[in-house]
Design an enzyme around this catalytic site. Structure first.
Site, PDB file in Angstrom:
ATOM      1  N   GLY A  13       0.851  -1.192   0.000  1.00 30.80           N
ATOM      2  CA  GLY A  13       0.000   0.000   0.000  1.00 30.80           C
ATOM      3  C   GLY A  13       0.882   1.234   0.000  1.00 30.80           C
ATOM      4  O   GLY A  13       0.814   2.047   0.918  1.00 30.80           O
ATOM      5  N   GLY A  14       1.691   1.375  -1.050  1.00 29.97           N
ATOM      6  CA  GLY A  14       2.691   2.442  -1.060  1.00 29.97           C
ATOM      7  C   GLY A  14       2.600   3.396  -2.230  1.00 29.97           C
ATOM      8  O   GLY A  14       3.552   4.128  -2.500  1.00 29.97           O
ATOM      9  N   THR A  15       1.460   3.408  -2.925  1.00 32.90           N
ATOM     10  CA  THR A  15       1.378   4.253  -4.121  1.00 32.90           C
ATOM     11  C   THR A  15       0.708   5.597  -3.882  1.00 32.90           C
ATOM     12  O   THR A  15       0.614   6.412  -4.798  1.00 32.90           O
ATOM     13  CB  THR A  15       0.631   3.509  -5.252  1.00 32.90           C
ATOM     14  OG1 THR A  15      -0.661   3.124  -4.786  1.00 32.90           O
ATOM     15  CG2 THR A  15       1.411   2.274  -5.685  1.00 32.90           C
ATOM     16  N   SER A  16       0.222   5.820  -2.661  1.00 29.22           N
ATOM     17  CA  SER A  16      -0.374   7.125  -2.351  1.00 29.22           C
ATOM     18  C   SER A  16      -0.327   7.342  -0.849  1.00 29.22           C
ATOM     19  O   SER A  16       0.001   6.436  -0.080  1.00 29.22           O
ATOM     20  CB  SER A  16      -1.831   7.208  -2.837  1.00 29.22           C
ATOM     21  OG  SER A  16      -2.653   6.314  -2.104  1.00 29.22           O
ATOM     22  N   ILE A  18       0.132   7.917   2.987  1.00 26.11           N
ATOM     23  CA  ILE A  18       1.172   7.625   3.977  1.00 26.11           C
ATOM     24  C   ILE A  18       2.229   6.691   3.408  1.00 26.11           C
ATOM     25  O   ILE A  18       3.434   6.889   3.634  1.00 26.11           O
ATOM     26  CB  ILE A  18       0.528   7.016   5.239  1.00 26.11           C
ATOM     27  CG1 ILE A  18      -0.355   8.055   5.942  1.00 26.11           C
ATOM     28  CG2 ILE A  18       1.595   6.483   6.201  1.00 26.11           C
ATOM     29  CD1 ILE A  18      -1.312   7.459   6.966  1.00 26.11           C
ATOM     30  N   GLY A  19       1.808   5.677   2.670  1.00 28.90           N
ATOM     31  CA  GLY A  19       2.773   4.744   2.093  1.00 28.90           C
ATOM     32  C   GLY A  19       3.720   5.418   1.124  1.00 28.90           C
ATOM     33  O   GLY A  19       4.939   5.182   1.153  1.00 28.90           O
ATOM     34  N   SER A 137      -5.257   2.334  13.444  1.00 29.00           N
ATOM     35  CA  SER A 137      -6.104   3.523  13.342  1.00 29.00           C
ATOM     36  C   SER A 137      -6.629   3.877  14.721  1.00 29.00           C
ATOM     37  O   SER A 137      -6.798   2.999  15.575  1.00 29.00           O
ATOM     38  CB  SER A 137      -7.292   3.248  12.410  1.00 29.00           C
ATOM     39  OG  SER A 137      -8.270   4.273  12.501  1.00 29.00           O
ATOM     40  N   TYR A 150     -14.732  -1.492  10.040  1.00 34.68           N
ATOM     41  CA  TYR A 150     -13.363  -0.997   9.889  1.00 34.68           C
ATOM     42  C   TYR A 150     -12.654  -0.959  11.245  1.00 34.68           C
ATOM     43  O   TYR A 150     -11.522  -1.437  11.388  1.00 34.68           O
ATOM     44  CB  TYR A 150     -13.404   0.396   9.276  1.00 34.68           C
ATOM     45  CG  TYR A 150     -12.070   1.116   9.215  1.00 34.68           C
ATOM     46  CD1 TYR A 150     -11.128   0.785   8.249  1.00 34.68           C
ATOM     47  CD2 TYR A 150     -11.774   2.145  10.102  1.00 34.68           C
ATOM     48  CE1 TYR A 150      -9.922   1.453   8.178  1.00 34.68           C
ATOM     49  CE2 TYR A 150     -10.568   2.821  10.042  1.00 34.68           C
ATOM     50  CZ  TYR A 150      -9.642   2.470   9.077  1.00 34.68           C
ATOM     51  OH  TYR A 150      -8.444   3.132   9.016  1.00 34.68           O
TER      52      TYR A 150
END
Length: 248
Positions: A13-16, A18-19, A137, A150
């Protein structure tokens, strides 16, 4: 020598958001970084921002088949690595009476099941003395309306952080969690059903945060890197980065 030179990092999950902010700091510090994402537009955008020093890989964090393939790719590219940052996550808003089985499963598959098996499959490749950081979270400790599934999934992930920390301790691998509050990322706008609702709920969240603002992705990224490389006597912990929301 740059701050992270010689380090190898995998960000799920690194394309937007925080990542991506974390990946950029690592690349700037001369680390070798592999990030994953799902949408082709996100993958292309991340590759452009990170440049050729980063590997940007299509992988669905909910799919065990994709997680197996990712482990094979990481083995081929890095052999072993130093940090696994499990960051993929997303919230769907629905009151209790309108939460469907599909929504419930989506929240647990992405926010709990996927991270569990990502750590299972990738931990064997982490170097002795390496680290795992999970994104939880504030919803895992606060009773927040409309995000029950969630919050429950993130609470499970918080529990995993403790158990993973205990199980990986013999290899000297530390496992911690970073717990963001409301954060300025592209996903914020996508999480709400319409703009009017988004504006109303975002204003309510901003007012609820003691610091009266949303956090920045870079602020959370700094906490991730602290847990990963500097907090060498810390494991099983959760670090809130939420403007005091969960503490005051």
């Amino acid at each position: 020598m740059e701050r992270y030179e010689g380090k190898k990092v995998v960000i799920i999950g690194g394309t937007s958001g925080i990542g991506l902010a974390t990946a950029k700091m690592l690349v700037d510090g001369r680390a070798r970084v592999l990030v994953t994402g799902r949408s082709q537009a996100g993958l292309d955008s991340a590759q452009k921002e990170l440049g050729n020093d980063a590997l940007v890989v299509s992988s669905d964090a909910r799919s065990l088949t994709d997680i197996d393939a990712l482990a094979s790719r990481v083995k081929a590219e890095f052999d072993t690595f130093d940090l696994l940052f499990v960051n993929a996550g997303f919230s769907l808003f629905a009151p209790l009476e309108n939460t469907t089985e599909t929504t419930f499963d989506e929240m647990f598959n992405l926010n709990a099941k996927g991270p569990f098996f990502s750590v299972q499959k990738l931990a064997p490749l982490i170097n002795q003395g390496g680290a795992v950081v999970l994104t939880t979270s504030t919803a895992n400790i606060k009773g927040m309306p409309m995000i029950a599934a969630y919050g429950g999934a993130k609470a499970a992930l918080r529990s995993f952080a403790r158990t993973f920390a205990a199980e990986l301790l013999p290899r000297g691998i530390r496992v911690n969690a970073v717990s963001p509050g409301p954060t300025e990322t592209p996903i914020i706008g996508k999480a709400f059903p319409d703009k009017a609702t988004a504006d109303q709920l975002m204003a309510q969240m901003r007012e609820a945060v003691p610091m009266k603002r949303f956090g920045k992705a870079e602020e959370v990224a700094k906490a991730v890197l602290f847990l990963a490389f500097d907090a060498t006597f810390t494991t099983g912990a959760e670090l809130p980065v939420d403007g005091g929301w969960s503490q005051l």
